[in-house]
Each structure stands twice: as C-alpha cells, then as structure tokens.
Design a protein around this motif. Structure first.
Motif, PDB file in Angstrom:
ATOM      1  N   PRO A 252       0.833  -1.201   0.000  1.00  0.00           N
ATOM      2  CA  PRO A 252       0.000   0.000   0.000  1.00  0.00           C
ATOM      3  C   PRO A 252       0.868   1.252   0.000  1.00  0.00           C
ATOM      4  CG  PRO A 252       0.133  -0.888   2.211  1.00  0.00           C
ATOM      5  CD  PRO A 252       0.862  -1.862   1.322  1.00  0.00           C
ATOM      6  N   PRO A 253       0.303   2.419  -0.310  1.00  0.00           N
ATOM      7  CA  PRO A 253       1.098   3.655  -0.297  1.00  0.00           C
ATOM      8  C   PRO A 253       1.787   3.901   1.040  1.00  0.00           C
ATOM      9  CG  PRO A 253      -1.019   4.032  -1.346  1.00  0.00           C
ATOM     10  CD  PRO A 253      -1.076   2.642  -0.776  1.00  0.00           C
ATOM     11  N   GLU A 254       1.116   3.497   2.136  1.00  0.00           N
ATOM     12  CA  GLU A 254       1.672   3.749   3.458  1.00  0.00           C
ATOM     13  C   GLU A 254       2.921   2.915   3.748  1.00  0.00           C
ATOM     14  OE1 GLU A 254      -1.394   2.851   2.813  1.00  0.00           O
ATOM     15  OE2 GLU A 254      -2.568   4.662   3.177  1.00  0.00           O
ATOM     16  N   HIS A 255       3.217   1.950   2.869  1.00  0.00           N
ATOM     17  CA  HIS A 255       4.427   1.145   3.065  1.00  0.00           C
ATOM     18  C   HIS A 255       5.680   2.022   3.008  1.00  0.00           C
ATOM     19  CE1 HIS A 255       6.648  -2.602   3.255  1.00  0.00           C
ATOM     20  NE2 HIS A 255       7.418  -2.179   2.275  1.00  0.00           N
ATOM     21  N   ALA A 256       5.534   3.218   2.485  1.00  0.00           N
ATOM     22  CA  ALA A 256       6.669   4.148   2.447  1.00  0.00           C
ATOM     23  C   ALA A 256       7.246   4.368   3.841  1.00  0.00           C
ATOM     24  CB  ALA A 256       6.239   5.482   1.836  1.00  0.00           C
ATOM     25  N   LEU A 257       6.406   4.333   4.873  1.00  0.00           N
ATOM     26  CA  LEU A 257       6.893   4.538   6.236  1.00  0.00           C
ATOM     27  C   LEU A 257       7.839   3.410   6.645  1.00  0.00           C
ATOM     28  CD1 LEU A 257       3.565   5.697   7.908  1.00  0.00           C
ATOM     29  CD2 LEU A 257       5.478   7.120   7.182  1.00  0.00           C
ATOM     30  N   ALA A 258       7.544   2.188   6.197  1.00  0.00           N
ATOM     31  CA  ALA A 258       8.432   1.067   6.499  1.00  0.00           C
ATOM     32  C   ALA A 258       9.759   1.191   5.767  1.00  0.00           C
ATOM     33  CB  ALA A 258       7.754  -0.249   6.119  1.00  0.00           C
ATOM     34  N   GLY A 271     -13.027  17.008  12.079  1.00  0.00           N
ATOM     35  CA  GLY A 271     -13.850  16.241  11.153  1.00  0.00           C
ATOM     36  C   GLY A 271     -13.188  15.898   9.843  1.00  0.00           C
ATOM     37  N   GLN A 272     -11.940  16.308   9.654  1.00  0.00           N
ATOM     38  CA  GLN A 272     -11.266  16.051   8.373  1.00  0.00           C
ATOM     39  C   GLN A 272     -10.458  14.765   8.451  1.00  0.00           C
ATOM     40  OE1 GLN A 272      -8.336  18.939   7.159  1.00  0.00           O
ATOM     41  NE2 GLN A 272      -8.615  18.468   5.016  1.00  0.00           N
ATOM     42  N   ARG A 273     -10.622  13.926   7.429  1.00  0.00           N
ATOM     43  CA  ARG A 273      -9.855  12.693   7.352  1.00  0.00           C
ATOM     44  C   ARG A 273      -8.681  12.886   6.416  1.00  0.00           C
ATOM     45  NH1 ARG A 273     -11.835   6.822   4.954  1.00  0.00           N
ATOM     46  NH2 ARG A 273      -9.908   5.685   5.431  1.00  0.00           N
ATOM     47  N   LEU A 274      -7.509  12.548   6.904  1.00  0.00           N
ATOM     48  CA  LEU A 274      -6.300  12.704   6.097  1.00  0.00           C
ATOM     49  C   LEU A 274      -5.640  11.350   5.899  1.00  0.00           C
ATOM     50  CD1 LEU A 274      -4.725  15.854   7.794  1.00  0.00           C
ATOM     51  CD2 LEU A 274      -6.044  15.789   5.680  1.00  0.00           C
ATOM     52  N   GLU A 275      -5.036  11.167   4.743  1.00  0.00           N
ATOM     53  CA  GLU A 275      -4.254   9.970   4.497  1.00  0.00           C
ATOM     54  C   GLU A 275      -3.006   9.988   5.378  1.00  0.00           C
ATOM     55  OE1 GLU A 275      -5.081   7.448   2.664  1.00  0.00           O
ATOM     56  OE2 GLU A 275      -6.930   8.342   1.871  1.00  0.00           O
ATOM     57  N   VAL A 276      -2.432   8.819   5.592  1.00  0.00           N
ATOM     58  CA  VAL A 276      -1.225   8.739   6.412  1.00  0.00           C
ATOM     59  C   VAL A 276      -0.111   9.586   5.813  1.00  0.00           C
ATOM     60  CG1 VAL A 276       0.549   7.184   7.312  1.00  0.00           C
ATOM     61  CG2 VAL A 276      -1.844   6.462   7.274  1.00  0.00           C
ATOM     62  N   LEU A 277       0.029   9.531   4.492  1.00  0.00           N
ATOM     63  CA  LEU A 277       1.034  10.333   3.802  1.00  0.00           C
ATOM     64  C   LEU A 277       0.368  11.524   3.118  1.00  0.00           C
ATOM     65  CD1 LEU A 277       3.201   7.571   2.086  1.00  0.00           C
ATOM     66  CD2 LEU A 277       3.768   8.873   4.125  1.00  0.00           C
ATOM     67  N   PRO A 278       0.952  12.707   3.206  1.00  0.00           N
ATOM     68  CA  PRO A 278       0.404  13.848   2.465  1.00  0.00           C
ATOM     69  C   PRO A 278       0.529  13.607   0.960  1.00  0.00           C
ATOM     70  CG  PRO A 278       2.029  14.544   4.105  1.00  0.00           C
ATOM     71  CD  PRO A 278       2.147  13.069   3.991  1.00  0.00           C
ATOM     72  N   PRO A 279      -0.253  14.301   0.143  1.00  0.00           N
ATOM     73  CA  PRO A 279      -0.090  14.176  -1.313  1.00  0.00           C
ATOM     74  C   PRO A 279       1.355  14.466  -1.717  1.00  0.00           C
ATOM     75  CG  PRO A 279      -2.077  15.401  -0.804  1.00  0.00           C
ATOM     76  CD  PRO A 279      -1.347  15.223   0.502  1.00  0.00           C
ATOM     77  N   TYR A 280       1.808  13.763  -2.737  1.00  0.00           N
ATOM     78  CA  TYR A 280       3.192  13.926  -3.185  1.00  0.00           C
ATOM     79  C   TYR A 280       3.298  15.118  -4.120  1.00  0.00           C
ATOM     80  CZ  TYR A 280       7.709  13.013  -5.296  1.00  0.00           C
ATOM     81  OH  TYR A 280       8.996  13.146  -5.742  1.00  0.00           O
TER      82      TYR A 280
END
Length: 881
Positions: A252-258, A271-280
C-alpha cells in the motif's frame, strides 16, 4: 516495519469491571501507544491496565483507555497512557483463499499458566503458542481455526484453560492475521478460534472502519492487506529459499513509512480525514529524470542514487517513482536485519535476490562504510550489476551530500595512506545520480497550489517553511524549536551529540560519552545550579516525540541478532538536527570535556574517527591520546595515527616498540624545540619547492603575481575588458527584470549573471544580494565572490566568514590566499583567520602559516611550539606532551 511477533510488544490486559469484578486478557502493541485486543475483554471496563514484560527488569505498567471497540467483530483498540516506546507499525495480512495450511504463532497470558512464587504471590506467565491454521475451517463462523502444537492440561469442568488468552495477536510470518477470539470447548483444548483481520472491514460501517484504521495507523481493506504465504509454497527455484522482498503490487502507499520515509507532522482540521502520507509534490527536473531511470531498469540493471540533505524528500521521491514506473511483477527488498551490510552479504551469497527486484538501500552509507563489511558490500553489488544473468535489478539508494563526497573523493596522488572507499567509489561510479534540492521554488509551489490548499499539513508547510516543505512535514521546525528552547542541561547534551556526529562518531552514541561530554558546554553558573538528576531529566526531555516523529535524541533498541544485541544501548540524534548541527557548528571546535569524553566512544573505529577530527583541528594532544586508545584495540587507522604523531612531535609512544619509533623517525621526548625544528628541513624544502613550482608556472603564463594579487589583477582585467558591458549595464533594466523572473521560476544560475551586471553598473550591494541568493540556492561558488567583494570593501570579518563557508564546501583556495595576503599586512588578522580555519578542520592552513612564520621569525619563536604541539581545546598553544 514490524519483523513479526515480538515478545516485548505482547500485553497483559487487566480489567476492573463496573460490577467490581476483575478479569484478564491479552493484547499486542501494534503502534506507538496503541494496543489491539478483543472487545469482550474490555466490555464494561471501569479501569484498564496493560503490562509489558511483566515482572522482568524491563517491565512497563500503564493505564489505558478504550479508544475504539466494536462488539460485533469483537475487536478493541486501547490508548496507552505514557507509553511512547519506539515501535514500528505492524504488518497486517490477509489469508489466501486456497487449500493451504499456515504456520502461526501468538503470545498471551492464559489461565493455565498461573504460577505461585515462593513467597506465596501468584502470577500468570506468558504462553508462546505455535501451531497451524487450516484456512477453510470455521468458514461459516468467519474465524480461523488455530491448532496449537502442544495443548494445555484440562481445566475444571465447564471452564476453559485458555481463559485470558483472548486478544492475543496471531502472526503468520511477518504479518498479523488475527487475534484470539474465544475457545470452543467442543473443539478440545488444542483449538482456538481466531478473529481474522481480512474479515473486519466488510463487517463494519465505513465510518467505523475509518476510525479503526485511524486508531492503528494502517488500512484494513482486504485489497490493501498483504497476503501471507503458506510455509510449503515455493515462489522460486533459488536454493537459498524463496525470493527476497514483497511484490510491489501488494504494497500500500503507506508502506513508504516502512522504507524510512519520515512520518508527517500531525495536523488536521475538525472532522477532516487525512491519508497517512500527504499528497506527493513533484519537482521539475527531479521526478522526470528519476522516473526515466526507474522505468529503464526494465531493460537492464541500474544503480540509482538520490543525493540531497536530510528530510528533503529523497526517500518519498524514490518510493513514488518505483510505484509509478515498475510493474506489479517487481519485488522490493529492504535489507535491515540482523545488520544492514550483513543482511546484503548473506542474501546475495544465498542467491535469493531474484530478477526484477528493487534493492532498497536507503541511507546507503550505512551499507558501504561500516568496517569490515562496507567494501565487501560494494564489491558484491558491483559484481551483481555487471552480471547480466542476475537482472534486471534496480539498486536504489540515497545519500547526504557529505556522505557522497566522502565515498567518491579520490585519494591524494602519491599518498601512502590506504584508500578506505575504493570499492564504494568504483560502485558509485556506475550510478545515475539525481540531486534533490533543499527547497521548492516559488514557481513550483504556485503550480501545486490546489494540492497545497487541500491538505492542511501542506498548506502550513508552504506558508511557514520558505520552500523547505518536506523538512517542515518531517517535524523539522518542532525539532529546532525544542533545541532552541531546551534547558541549559538538555541543550548541552544535544550539542555534545551534534558535535559527535559531525566529527565522525557513528549513529549510536553511548550514555557514558554524552554524560561526560555535556558539562563542557555549560558555564560555571549553569553547572552550579544543576540538580543531581540533571542528565536523566535532559534525556527525558529530548526523547519526547515531535508531532509524531522521533524526538531530538531518542534511545535506540538493538535488533535481535545484531552486534549490539548484548544489552548495549545508545542514543540517536534526529537526522534533521544532525544536519542542522553540522550547518550551525561546522566552524566550532568542541570543548576539552568533549575530547576527554571521546574515550567512551562506542567502538574503536569511533574513537579513531574522533582522533582524526582532533588532528584536523590541530588538537594534537587529544588526538594522540585517542589514537593510542584505539590502537590498543588494534584499529589500523589508529596505529597509523600514533606513528604519524610520534613522527611529528619526535616523542616516543608507550604503545609502540623502539623499532616502530625508529622507523617513523621518532626521538626522545627531551628533544629541544630548536633541534626538532632543524629536523623539519624536508618540510621547509617541500614548501620552497612548491613555491618555486608555482613561480615557474606563473612566469610561463606571464602572470607572476601572488594568489591574492592574481585575484585583484583578474578583477581589474575583467573590469577593463568588459568596458562596453559596463557602460551598458546601467541601461540593462529590462534584461535584469527578465533574469529576475527566470530566477523566480527556478533558474538560480542566472543569479551569477545578475550579480555581474550589478557589479559592473557600480551596484556592489545589489551584486552581493544576488550572490547571497545564489548561495542560499545551493551554489557555494557564490561564497567565493562574496568573500572577494567584502575583502575589497574592507570588511575583513565578513570576508573571512564567507571564505570559511566556501572552505566548508570544499573550496579552500580563497581561504588560503586570504591568510597569505593578510600575513603581509596584518599578521594578527591572518593568525586569527588561520585559527578559525583550524577550528573548522583546516589545520593545514594554520600549520603552513606557522612554518612560514618560523622561517621568518627564527627557531626561538612561539610558532615552533604551535607547529610542534598544536593547540589546546580552548585554542591556546599547547604545552609539551
């Protein structure tokens, strides 16, 4: 990235219910401060306590609260108060829908493990369960049937021996595939029902699923989970086992953290949902070149290196290019354990690196520099890239500029010192290099405006960071704020760590070293008012996370099987503060306590590196002591350092025998300074030969002038030859305006042309402004012109500072010329500048001045002692040693 089940993360969950009754369960620390368990364990809980490493020396007991729960799927997430131990995100996996049997394991605290101490107290010990899951059992119930290899003794009638095991995490390989839900008595004592992870998402509402994912920090949609592998499945024919790495299509995109992408700062609107990583955010001239090389790896093996400063987005850019350009048939392997270089050597020797694999070597210096493995890793990788049968492969790494320079620097011609990075330099010579700039230009940010406005993290970074968006996202401002606002004691510890890293000590800084060095950074008044536990307080402050990222100085836990797994621990300085300290303190030589503390360095190689740094700053007594300490542990470079300093001072070393000293020209310690000076005739002859060679070369060119005069003559000649342009310069407003617009769009090289136009027009202040902007844009050559203009203006302080800045980027010629020029007119100013050069690690400039002054003033001058014995930590001439 989690490497699988870890005992230190298994939690004993102790619950006190609203009815006053207590019960127990199990859980697992899946992220920092987050424990996963079964919902029925905490149903109706009044208080919840979690224990890790119960009754061991490392025991941690914390209160916890129920952050999220759902009784329908019987899953809960606990928020643990105060537990901020550094743990990676856990891999969650899906189960294959095939006729396979998975090998599984879990750690929990069941009732049958109740024990009684000699003092009569009772406790539950841990139970490490090994077994298998036949994936098509319990299909209607939707659980996995975990059959344990060794079943417990039976409990009382109607009771389960597994009471308390509920909530234990069940792993298959490196992935968590479920938690223990319950025990069906009818199945027997060797079966447990496991609540499978890949079934949670479909049984939750979208809002509940989102809240669960936010709580544990990873996505749980089945399509985003990594499918675990059955133990008997073979994915390749390599004799060493299945191919290394995971398929890109499963990541997944979040694998970047690993892969060591820095987590972004925590910031969201209500109330805002954000992805783990900001847009590139793509960068002109970086991503296009990067993706072209990555895509070309399909046609043959490639070595790609991203070079840039800390937190500039190198790793994220590499990750995005790999995801965008390589097909799902490619694998990605990130070698980490037991140690990075050892992992590479073992894997390559086993033949488990399959074609179409990305070898992810983030922070490549950690693979190519450690002794004795670094050169072997470089040689093996070189051979792998040259072997057409092994490919296609993509070896992808990243380096800070100073590490790139160190690994690729050619050794001095004719030098006798060994070449420490010959294989690494040869390997990196094959690389396609992509330089990642420190900041985004205004033009680039304008093009990303819509994306920036959509994410509050990016919006704040763009507004506050002056183009250094990625550094801001990585928590850099908070790290710097913590550094600036730290107490005197915490700041002293941090300064000691910064100096140790910039002077060559490895990443792991021992506690004893920091505690011994820090007092040297405190004034007498600051030291007198410290409390007894000042050092522990400082470490606690520095270890606190910064907006979700690691704190300024955090404790490192050794990996199992690593060289440090014997219990030794140390502290790691945050990457950005390491770079910040190098930029802020490069011209400062540490205090005496720092050099004394160097005796507590982590390894003989670290001691030897600090000795080398002391010698580069002409702190010869400290250098000799540290070299001798490292040499006693058989460090080769240290042995050479001892011999070098014995030869220089004419003193014997207790660590060398008489023959060794004779070979290096050493004599007795009682030798007089005059006799010692006379023995340096070879040095004086070499100095005279160098000046004569320079004189002949300049005479042949018709330019026999001193270096500084040559600079002035060139400036005057330029002024004369460009008279037409000089006359037109005041009327080049339109051209200057066009250049200014081009600079705003990212063409910073035009700043040199702007500076020239302004200087020719007589606008020296405008020229200097353009040159300062060029220096900030990453062109160190601008520092040379700034030093020249300031010296011509009579501002010697600024000229010296710019010349020192240029020397820090490898341009030492102007600094040498400035010292020689000032020596003719103002010896005090020349000596002050030469001392500053030595503090910055350019002791050769001070030594050359000392030799010239000895020749000019005679053998009885104090310059002889400076030349022979060096400086004290404070910068005075050292006593004989």
């Amino acid at each position: 990235m989690s490497i699988g089940l870890e005992a230190r993360r298994a939690a004993e969950v102790i619950v006190s219910g609203d009815d006053g009754k207590g019960r127990r369960g199990s859980g697992y620390l899946v992220a920092v401060g987050r424990v996963l368990t079964a919902a029925h364990v905490v149903r109706g809980a009044h208080t919840v306590t979690v224990r890790f490493d119960a009754d061991l020396a490392t025991e941690r007991v914390h209160r916890a609260g129920v952050l999220w729960e759902d009784q329908a799927i019987d899953v809960a997430v606990l928020a643990v108060d105060g537990d901020q131990q550094s743990v990676s995100w856990t891999h969650f996996g899906s189960v294959p829908n095939r006729d396979v049997v998975l090998r599984c394991s879990a750690v929990g605290f069941p009732g049958f493990k109740m024990r009684t101490d000699p003092d009569g107290s009772r406790y539950r010990d841990s139970c490490h369960v090994h077994g298998s899951c036949a994936v098509w059992s319990n299909r209607r119930e939707g659980t996995l049937d975990l059959r344990v290899a060794a079943s417990p003794t039976k409990a009382a009638a109607g009771e389960s021996p597994w009471d308390g095991m509920s909530g234990a995490a069940v792993f298959s390989g490196a992935s968590l595939i479920g938690i223990v839900g319950h025990h069906h008595l009818s199945d027997g004592s060797d079966h447990l029902a496991v609540l499978r992870v890949d079934g949670w998402h479909s049984r939750l509402s979208p809002e509940a699923a989102r809240r669960l994912e936010d709580a544990i920090g990873v996505p749980l949609r089945p399509s985003r989970l990594i499918e675990v592998r059955a133990e008997f499945e073979s994915t390749g024919t390599n004799k060493g086992g299945p191919p290394l790495g995971r398929r890109l299509s499963s990541l997944p995109p979040e694998h970047a953290l690993a892969l060591e992408v820095h987590p972004a700062i925590e910031l969201r609107e209500p109330g805002q949902r954000l992805e783990v990583l900001p847009p590139y955010l793509q960068r002109d001239g970086v991503d296009d070149e990067l993706r072209k090389v990555v895509a070309d790896a399909e046609n043959g093996s490639k070595l790609l290196m991203l070079v840039g400063g800390s937190s500039t987005g190198k790793t994220r850019a590499a990750w995005e290019s790999v995801r965008a350009c390589l097909s799902g048939g490619w694998r990605l392997w990130h070698p980490l354990a037991p140690e990075r270089p050892v992992s590479v050597l073992e894997a390559l020797s086993s033949g488990r690196v399959a074609p179409r694999t990305v070898l992810w070597l983030n922070e490549t210096q950690l693979y190519l520099t450690p002794s004795p493995y670094g050169e072997r890793v470089a040689a093996v990788l070189h051979e792998l890239l040259a072997d057409g049968r092994a490919g296609p492969l993509l070896v992808l790494g990243s380096l800070w500029p100073r590490y790139w320079d160190a690994l690729t620097k050619e050794p001095e011609k004719g030098g006798s010192a060994p070449d420490p990075h010959a294989a690494a330099r040869s390997l990196l010579g094959l690389a396609t290099v992509v330089h990642v700039p420190e900041s985004f230009s205004e033009y680039e940010l304008l093009g990303h405006k819509q994306v920036l406005d959509a994410d509050p993290r990016l919006a704040q970074a763009a507004d506050a960071a002056g183009g250094r968006v990625t550094q801001f996202l990585a928590g850099a401002p908070e790290l710097v704020r913590r550094y600036k606002q730290a107490s005197a004691a915490a700041r002293a510890v941090l300064l000691a760590a910064m100096d140790a890293r910039r002077l060559g000590h490895g990443a792991l800084l021992p506690r004893a070293f920091l505690e011994r060095a820090a007092p040297g950074y405190l004034s007498d008044d600051e030291w007198d008012v410290l409390e007894e536990d000042w050092f522990d307080r400082a470490l606690t402050y520095l270890a606190e996370p910064c907006r979700g990222a690691r704190g300024p100085l955090s404790q490192s836990r050794p990996r199992p099987g690593s060289a440090d797994a014997d219990g030794r621990r140390g502290y790691r300085l945050a990457d950005y503060l390491e770079q910040h300290g190098s930029a802020e303190r490069w011209h400062i030589s540490p205090p005496a306590d720092f050099w004394e503390a160097a005796a507590h360095a982590a390894t003989p190689q670290d001691t030897s590196m600090l000795a080398r740094a002391a010698r580069q700053r002409w702190r010869l007594r400290h250098a000799a002591r540290l070299y001798q300490q490292a040499a006693a542990q058989q460090d080769v470079e240290a042995l050479e350092g001892v011999a070098l300093l014995c030869n220089h001072t004419g003193n014997r070393s207790e660590n060398l025998n008489a023959d060794d000293v004779a070979d290096t020209g050493g004599v007795t310690a009682a030798e007089s300074d005059i006799r010692w000076s006379l023995r340096q005739s070879a040095v004086r002859e070499r100095l005279a030969e160098r000046h004569e060679a320079a004189w002949l070369e300049q005479r042949e060119e018709g330019e026999f002038v001193l270096p500084w005069e040559r600079g002035e003559t060139a400036d005057a000649r330029l002024w004369r030859e460009m008279a037409p342009l000089r006359e037109a310069a005041p009327h080049m407003g339109a051209t200057e305006e066009l250049m200014t617009e081009a600079v705003a769009e990212g063409n910073s090289r035009l700043l040199f042309s702007l500076a020239l136009i302004r200087e020719l027009a007589g606008d020296r202040y405008g020229a200097e402004a353009a040159l300062r902007q060029a220096a900030r844009a990453g062109h160190p050559r601008a520092l040379i012109d700034l030093a020249r203009l300031r010296e011509l203006a009579g501002d010697r302080e600024s000229a010296g500072r710019y010349a020192l800045d240029a020397a820090a980027h490898g341009h030492t010629g102007l600094l040498t010329s400035l010292v020689e020029h000032r020596e003719q007119h103002d010896l005090r100013s020349a000596r002050r500048l030469a001392h500053r050069a030595a503090d910055a690690g350019h002791a050769d400039i001070l030594m050359a001045l000392a030799i010239r002054r000895t020749l000019a003033e005679g053998l009885g001058s104090p310059w002889v002692r400076l030349w022979r014995y060096g400086l004290t930590a404070e910068g005075d001439i050292s006593r004989p040693w």
